[in-house]
Design a protein around this motif. Structure first.
Motif, PDB file in Angstrom:
ATOM      1  N   SER A  78     -35.162 -17.197 -23.205  1.00 53.48           N
ATOM      2  CA  SER A  78     -35.028 -16.651 -24.489  1.00 53.48           C
ATOM      3  C   SER A  78     -34.106 -15.965 -24.999  1.00 53.48           C
ATOM      4  N   LYS A  79     -33.290 -15.713 -26.190  1.00 53.55           N
ATOM      5  CA  LYS A  79     -32.529 -14.389 -25.924  1.00 53.55           C
ATOM      6  C   LYS A  79     -33.329 -13.383 -26.290  1.00 53.55           C
ATOM      7  N   GLU A  80     -34.435 -13.393 -26.535  1.00 52.93           N
ATOM      8  CA  GLU A  80     -35.502 -12.297 -26.898  1.00 52.93           C
ATOM      9  C   GLU A  80     -35.516 -11.750 -25.688  1.00 52.93           C
ATOM     10  N   GLY A  81     -36.347 -12.800 -24.228  1.00 51.51           N
ATOM     11  CA  GLY A  81     -36.125 -12.171 -23.171  1.00 51.51           C
ATOM     12  C   GLY A  81     -37.624 -12.440 -22.884  1.00 51.51           C
ATOM     13  N   CYS A  82     -38.187 -13.648 -22.997  1.00 49.36           N
ATOM     14  CA  CYS A  82     -39.165 -14.519 -22.395  1.00 49.36           C
ATOM     15  C   CYS A  82     -38.985 -15.107 -21.894  1.00 49.36           C
ATOM     16  N   MET A  83     -39.076 -15.298 -20.915  1.00 53.12           N
ATOM     17  CA  MET A  83     -39.351 -16.112 -19.412  1.00 53.12           C
ATOM     18  C   MET A  83     -40.351 -17.489 -19.288  1.00 53.12           C
ATOM     19  N   HIS A  84     -40.213 -18.949 -19.721  1.00 53.79           N
ATOM     20  CA  HIS A  84     -41.398 -19.116 -20.087  1.00 53.79           C
ATOM     21  C   HIS A  84     -40.908 -20.910 -18.397  1.00 53.79           C
ATOM     22  N   THR A  85     -41.980 -20.644 -17.532  1.00 58.19           N
ATOM     23  CA  THR A  85     -41.843 -21.993 -17.196  1.00 58.19           C
ATOM     24  C   THR A  85     -43.344 -23.065 -16.938  1.00 58.19           C
ATOM     25  N   SER A  86     -42.615 -23.951 -17.022  1.00 59.31           N
ATOM     26  CA  SER A  86     -44.075 -25.727 -16.861  1.00 59.31           C
ATOM     27  C   SER A  86     -43.779 -26.430 -16.098  1.00 59.31           C
ATOM     28  N   THR A  87     -44.540 -26.609 -15.394  1.00 61.75           N
ATOM     29  CA  THR A  87     -44.463 -27.877 -15.013  1.00 61.75           C
ATOM     30  C   THR A  87     -44.749 -29.150 -15.056  1.00 61.75           C
ATOM     31  N   LEU A  88     -43.848 -29.842 -15.121  1.00 56.70           N
ATOM     32  CA  LEU A  88     -43.946 -31.335 -15.468  1.00 56.70           C
ATOM     33  C   LEU A  88     -44.856 -32.597 -14.844  1.00 56.70           C
TER      34      LEU A  88
END
Length: 248
Positions: free
Chosen positions: A57-67
């Motif tokens: 995200s632009k605010e600097g949050c990296m999200h990782t998800s497993t499907l």
């Protein structure tokens, strides 16, 4: 971007969400929506593997998800860049060719390299933070195929080539990394809008809003070729033989 099997695609939105689409049919259908805990616009979405996705995200949050097999998200992880180095909005993100590292640049005039997986920064042995470079505001960046060279273009008409050295102190400790600038390019007359490595990383290109494209030798850091376009170029890439490059 699409999944390794080319049957799924992931799309990020300005609303701070990303959606997974089945494109292996005549009519693409949305099969899952990932809604990170932020309303900040997406600056990058990637497939890390066939079932693991990353959202920046632009605010600097990296999200990782497993499907899961039913296209739900079974697990997720969030890393905030502001807590580990960047102090302003993230404006660009790139995934390395082998998907082992993530590159980010910010309006705080820094670029950073993050190790994948796990989602954690390459640490500086002296400063205990991610391998980062301080310069003017970064507009574009790329990583060499072996991950040892970081090339960035800036708004002050310059580009910089950084060598990233990493060492593993032991099997159970994180990687230590430092960045050292090995080439400072000042020959462009306007902002550098695109940078690119050849597949072997022996050659790299810098593209500027002054309508010039410069091709450099990664060993000697000398300019091999300079081309002036009739219109402002925005992108460049090499062919597999590395004897031609295409400018758009």
């Amino acid at each position: 971007p699409s999944s390794p099997s080319s049957t799924l695609a992931i799309i990020g939105s300005e609303k701070g969400e990303c959606s997974v689409w089945n494109i292996d049919s005549a009519v693409p259908t949305c099969i899952h929506r990932l809604e990170p805990s932020t309303l900040s616009p997406a600056v990058g979405v990637f497939f890390l593997s066939a079932t693991r996705v990353l959202f920046m995200s632009k605010e600097g949050c990296m999200h990782t998800s497993t499907l899961t097999s039913t296209c739900g998200a079974s697990s997720s992880e969030v890393v905030k860049c502001a807590e580990r180095g960047h102090t302003a909005e993230v404006v660009g993100v790139r995934l390395s060719r082998d998907k082992s590292a993530l590159l980010t640049c910010s309006w705080d005039k820094t670029a950073a390299v993050w190790r994948l997986p796990p989602l954690e920064p390459l640490q500086s042995s002296s400063e205990n933070e991610q391998s980062r470079t301080d310069m003017q505001q970064v507009l574009c960046m790329t990583l060499s195929g072996d991950g040892s060279l970081l090339l960035v273009g800036c708004v002050d008409n310059t580009a910089s080539l950084w060598h990233i050295s990493s060492t593993h102190t032991s099997t159970h400790t994180s990687t230590a990394a430092t960045a050292r600038r090995v080439h400072y390019i000042t020959e462009h007359g306007d902002v550098v809008v695109c940078v690119c490595f050849s597949s072997s990383s022996r050659t790299y290109c810098t593209v500027s809003a002054d309508r010039t494209v410069m091709c450099w030798c990664a060993h000697s850091h000398t300019c091999k070729q300079k081309v002036t376009m009739t219109a402002t170029p925005t992108t460049v890439c090499f062919n597999t033989k590395e004897d031609l490059y295409c400018v758009g």
